[in-house]
Design a protein around this motif. Structure first.
Motif, PDB file in Angstrom:
ATOM      1  N   LYS A 134      34.333 -18.366  27.380  1.00  0.00           N
ATOM      2  CA  LYS A 134      34.424 -19.001  26.066  1.00  0.00           C
ATOM      3  C   LYS A 134      33.666 -20.328  26.030  1.00  0.00           C
ATOM      4  O   LYS A 134      33.515 -20.923  24.960  1.00  0.00           O
ATOM      5  CB  LYS A 134      35.894 -19.252  25.709  1.00  0.00           C
ATOM      6  CG  LYS A 134      36.752 -17.991  25.595  1.00  0.00           C
ATOM      7  CD  LYS A 134      36.413 -17.222  24.350  1.00  0.00           C
ATOM      8  CE  LYS A 134      37.226 -15.940  24.215  1.00  0.00           C
ATOM      9  NZ  LYS A 134      38.650 -16.142  24.013  1.00  0.00           N
ATOM     10  N   THR A 135      33.214 -20.803  27.174  1.00  0.00           N
ATOM     11  CA  THR A 135      32.491 -22.072  27.235  1.00  0.00           C
ATOM     12  C   THR A 135      31.003 -21.848  26.960  1.00  0.00           C
ATOM     13  O   THR A 135      30.530 -20.703  26.893  1.00  0.00           O
ATOM     14  CB  THR A 135      32.660 -22.736  28.611  1.00  0.00           C
ATOM     15  OG1 THR A 135      32.072 -21.874  29.602  1.00  0.00           O
ATOM     16  CG2 THR A 135      34.122 -22.960  28.932  1.00  0.00           C
ATOM     17  N   LYS A 136      30.256 -22.969  26.868  1.00  0.00           N
ATOM     18  CA  LYS A 136      28.809 -22.863  26.673  1.00  0.00           C
ATOM     19  C   LYS A 136      28.158 -22.146  27.851  1.00  0.00           C
ATOM     20  O   LYS A 136      27.245 -21.328  27.670  1.00  0.00           O
ATOM     21  CB  LYS A 136      28.213 -24.273  26.516  1.00  0.00           C
ATOM     22  CG  LYS A 136      26.707 -24.259  26.339  1.00  0.00           C
ATOM     23  CD  LYS A 136      26.154 -25.673  26.285  1.00  0.00           C
ATOM     24  CE  LYS A 136      24.621 -25.654  26.233  1.00  0.00           C
ATOM     25  NZ  LYS A 136      24.062 -27.032  26.234  1.00  0.00           N
ATOM     26  N   LEU A 137      28.649 -22.451  29.063  1.00  0.00           N
ATOM     27  CA  LEU A 137      28.114 -21.779  30.247  1.00  0.00           C
ATOM     28  C   LEU A 137      28.288 -20.271  30.135  1.00  0.00           C
ATOM     29  O   LEU A 137      27.368 -19.493  30.429  1.00  0.00           O
ATOM     30  CB  LEU A 137      28.820 -22.304  31.502  1.00  0.00           C
ATOM     31  CG  LEU A 137      28.543 -21.549  32.810  1.00  0.00           C
ATOM     32  CD1 LEU A 137      27.059 -21.601  33.159  1.00  0.00           C
ATOM     33  CD2 LEU A 137      29.377 -22.129  33.959  1.00  0.00           C
ATOM     34  N   MET A 139      28.660 -18.523  27.392  1.00  0.00           N
ATOM     35  CA  MET A 139      27.822 -17.981  26.318  1.00  0.00           C
ATOM     36  C   MET A 139      26.383 -17.767  26.801  1.00  0.00           C
ATOM     37  O   MET A 139      25.761 -16.730  26.536  1.00  0.00           O
ATOM     38  CB  MET A 139      27.836 -18.941  25.115  1.00  0.00           C
ATOM     39  CG  MET A 139      29.204 -19.159  24.501  1.00  0.00           C
ATOM     40  SD  MET A 139      29.842 -17.684  23.683  1.00  0.00           S
ATOM     41  CE  MET A 139      31.399 -18.320  23.054  1.00  0.00           C
ATOM     42  N   VAL A 140      25.863 -18.769  27.517  1.00  0.00           N
ATOM     43  CA  VAL A 140      24.500 -18.644  28.054  1.00  0.00           C
ATOM     44  C   VAL A 140      24.448 -17.519  29.079  1.00  0.00           C
ATOM     45  O   VAL A 140      23.482 -16.739  29.127  1.00  0.00           O
ATOM     46  CB  VAL A 140      24.054 -19.983  28.681  1.00  0.00           C
ATOM     47  CG1 VAL A 140      22.693 -19.832  29.346  1.00  0.00           C
ATOM     48  CG2 VAL A 140      24.005 -21.076  27.634  1.00  0.00           C
ATOM     49  N   GLN A 141      25.506 -17.446  29.878  1.00  0.00           N
ATOM     50  CA  GLN A 141      25.594 -16.390  30.887  1.00  0.00           C
ATOM     51  C   GLN A 141      25.476 -15.007  30.241  1.00  0.00           C
ATOM     52  O   GLN A 141      24.697 -14.153  30.707  1.00  0.00           O
ATOM     53  CB  GLN A 141      26.941 -16.540  31.595  1.00  0.00           C
ATOM     54  CG  GLN A 141      27.274 -15.471  32.602  1.00  0.00           C
ATOM     55  CD  GLN A 141      28.721 -15.593  33.066  1.00  0.00           C
ATOM     56  OE1 GLN A 141      29.481 -16.449  32.591  1.00  0.00           O
ATOM     57  NE2 GLN A 141      29.106 -14.762  34.005  1.00  0.00           N
ATOM     58  N   VAL A 192      16.476 -16.356  26.295  1.00  0.00           N
ATOM     59  CA  VAL A 192      17.206 -17.566  26.709  1.00  0.00           C
ATOM     60  C   VAL A 192      16.247 -18.579  27.309  1.00  0.00           C
ATOM     61  O   VAL A 192      16.315 -19.779  27.026  1.00  0.00           O
ATOM     62  CB  VAL A 192      18.316 -17.202  27.717  1.00  0.00           C
ATOM     63  CG1 VAL A 192      19.000 -18.453  28.234  1.00  0.00           C
ATOM     64  CG2 VAL A 192      19.331 -16.272  27.082  1.00  0.00           C
ATOM     65  N   SER A 242      14.231 -20.269  24.804  1.00  0.00           N
ATOM     66  CA  SER A 242      15.026 -21.207  24.010  1.00  0.00           C
ATOM     67  C   SER A 242      15.198 -22.554  24.703  1.00  0.00           C
ATOM     68  O   SER A 242      15.835 -23.461  24.144  1.00  0.00           O
ATOM     69  CB  SER A 242      16.405 -20.610  23.717  1.00  0.00           C
ATOM     70  OG  SER A 242      16.271 -19.402  22.990  1.00  0.00           O
ATOM     71  N   TYR A 281      16.460 -23.001  27.992  1.00  0.00           N
ATOM     72  CA  TYR A 281      17.484 -23.054  29.048  1.00  0.00           C
ATOM     73  C   TYR A 281      16.871 -22.637  30.383  1.00  0.00           C
ATOM     74  O   TYR A 281      16.027 -21.729  30.431  1.00  0.00           O
ATOM     75  CB  TYR A 281      18.647 -22.121  28.714  1.00  0.00           C
ATOM     76  CG  TYR A 281      19.485 -22.577  27.555  1.00  0.00           C
ATOM     77  CD1 TYR A 281      20.520 -23.494  27.720  1.00  0.00           C
ATOM     78  CD2 TYR A 281      19.240 -22.087  26.262  1.00  0.00           C
ATOM     79  CE1 TYR A 281      21.297 -23.897  26.652  1.00  0.00           C
ATOM     80  CE2 TYR A 281      20.000 -22.493  25.184  1.00  0.00           C
ATOM     81  CZ  TYR A 281      21.035 -23.398  25.381  1.00  0.00           C
ATOM     82  OH  TYR A 281      21.791 -23.811  24.322  1.00  0.00           O
ATOM     83  N   THR A 324      17.329 -20.575  33.131  1.00  0.00           N
ATOM     84  CA  THR A 324      18.164 -19.437  33.543  1.00  0.00           C
ATOM     85  C   THR A 324      18.382 -19.433  35.054  1.00  0.00           C
ATOM     86  O   THR A 324      19.403 -18.930  35.526  1.00  0.00           O
ATOM     87  CB  THR A 324      17.502 -18.116  33.113  1.00  0.00           C
ATOM     88  OG1 THR A 324      16.198 -18.024  33.696  1.00  0.00           O
ATOM     89  CG2 THR A 324      17.389 -18.026  31.604  1.00  0.00           C
ATOM     90  N   TYR A 367      21.510 -21.547  35.751  1.00  0.00           N
ATOM     91  CA  TYR A 367      22.729 -20.875  35.281  1.00  0.00           C
ATOM     92  C   TYR A 367      23.082 -19.701  36.206  1.00  0.00           C
ATOM     93  O   TYR A 367      24.244 -19.521  36.596  1.00  0.00           O
ATOM     94  CB  TYR A 367      22.548 -20.382  33.849  1.00  0.00           C
ATOM     95  CG  TYR A 367      22.741 -21.470  32.821  1.00  0.00           C
ATOM     96  CD1 TYR A 367      24.008 -21.822  32.376  1.00  0.00           C
ATOM     97  CD2 TYR A 367      21.653 -22.152  32.292  1.00  0.00           C
ATOM     98  CE1 TYR A 367      24.193 -22.817  31.438  1.00  0.00           C
ATOM     99  CE2 TYR A 367      21.824 -23.161  31.352  1.00  0.00           C
ATOM    100  CZ  TYR A 367      23.101 -23.488  30.927  1.00  0.00           C
ATOM    101  OH  TYR A 367      23.277 -24.485  30.001  1.00  0.00           O
TER     102      TYR A 367
END
Length: 386
Positions: free
Chosen positions: A233-236, A238-240, A250, A253, A255, A257, A260
């Motif tokens: 549910k965190t930003k991490l 979401m990116v994951q 991604v 955008s 980030y 990757t 992450y």
């Protein structure tokens, strides 16, 4: 932030927690052995082992289900955690009556009279617990950095992780290793580490100790579940999941990757390692067979059967396959691997979302059957009402 998606999920989590942490240990401790409700020491150890495997499956799901990285070295991280804590247990096994030393048997046999320097820190239980997470994490950090910075992904990443597992399993099968012309004793070779005596000052075979380790495993399972529920549910998270769906988008955008994926890879390795630390006192030993490539493939089957990309699917998959395995190894000892392969093929072909996705997959068929069995409306009644 809501950690649970529905009241059903929250209820299932609470029920599982109460059963694992309170009811089963209570049935073991206070219900007489002759009673039908007694939960035996054998089952405490057996289900404790299943729970650690469920945590291992959850760690792979974090990579494969939520990040799209099919890692085939998760059993290696699990075994490294088990070896780390197994070294502590081995050093507290007591004095050997044959050699009259407190050294592990394989060191006595090799003529050692004192503990090698790289074994000394593992006399501390606290150090061993920390090492069971840090050592797999460090290996994942080095390997993951080299792999992800080289933009290795997909099937090539899977093959590399399998090669790493194979190489290190061969290393752990060795009794000694030679480096710069000097011989170093390793970790027991084929026999591995076993014949433990105590854990944190308590007899490892005592019923109360077994219950405590079982409860610890259950709490670990619940904690990892909550951690994953929070993480996605965190930003991490979401990116994951975005990396899983379209890594190039991604990256374009803005980030990184690589960072992450490396973070998730290290975290999953540490979760697998601490699960291994809880595994080893419940089975009474660890050897290199627990880190061979086939063990990591077993974990893939657990996650696929349970449902990758779901929070509770890997738990169900690990337990269902383990129960079937325990039965099949007794009834069909020569056919177990064929059964495992058949299960995996069936899931891939007919249950792409696993057991966790079965209700959603069957919902259209159930609706169609309901409509088919519903009698058509009476035309006279319909016209009268209109």
């Amino acid at each position: 932030m809501k950690l649970f998606d529905s009241k059903i999920e929250l209820g299932g989590f609470l029920i599982a927690g109460v059963v694992l942490v309170f009811i089963l240990p209570f049935l073991n401790a206070y219900v007489p052995e002759g009673s039908a409700f007694h939960f035996s020491e054998y089952h405490i150890g057996l289900w404790g082992k299943y729970i650690t495997w469920a945590v291992l499956a959850m760690s792979l799901n974090l990579l494969w289900g939520y990040t799209g990285l099919l890692c085939l070295c998760q059993a290696l991280f699990f075994a490294l955690g088990a070896y780390s804590f197994g070294m502590y247990l081995m050093l507290h096994a007591g004095v050997d009556p044959v050699y009259n030393t407190a050294l592990p048997d394989f060191m006595d046999f090799q003529g050692y009279t004192s503990l090698p320097w790289y074994w000394v820190p593992f006399e501390s239980g606290t150090f061993a617990v920390i090492a069971s997470m840090v050592l797999p994490g460090l290996l994942a950090l080095v390997f993951g950095y080299l792999a992800f910075s080289s933009r290795i992904k997909g099937v090539y990443f899977s093959i590399l992780t399998q090669a790493l597992t194979y190489a290190l399993s061969l290393f752990f099968f060795m009794n000694t290793a030679t480096l710069f012309g000097k011989s170093f004793i390793l970790f027991g070779g084929n026999n591995g580490l076993n014949n433990f005596g105590e854990i944190f000052g308590f007899g490892i075979n005592a019923a109360s100790t077994k219950r405590a380790v079982f409860v610890g495993s259950a709490l670990l399972l619940l904690a990892v579940y909550v951690l994953i529920a929070w993480l996605i549910k965190t930003k991490l998270g979401m990116v994951q999941q975005a990396i899983r769906d379209s890594e190039n988008r991604v990256r374009f955008s803005g980030y990184s990757t690589t960072h992450y994926k490396l973070l998730i890879f290290v975290g999953a390795a540490m979760v697998a390692g601490i699960a291994g630390a809880f595994y080893v006192p419940q089975v009474g030993g660890i050897n290199a067979n627990e880190m061979v490539p086939a063990k990591s493939l077993d974990v893939v089957v657990w996650v696929a059967l349970g449902g990758r990309g779901t929070k509770f699917g890997p738990v169900i998959g690990a337990i269902v396959v383990s129960v079937i395995k325990s039965y099949a190894q007794v009834e069909f000892p020569n056919s177990w691997l064929i059964i495992l392969g058949a299960i995996f093929m069936f899931v891939v072909l007919f249950m792409p979302n696993g057991l966790a996705g079965l209700p959603k997959q069957l919902a259209p068929y159930i609706d169609r059957m309901r409509k088919k069995n519903t009698p058509p409306a009476d035309p006279a009644t319909s016209s009268a009402s209109s």
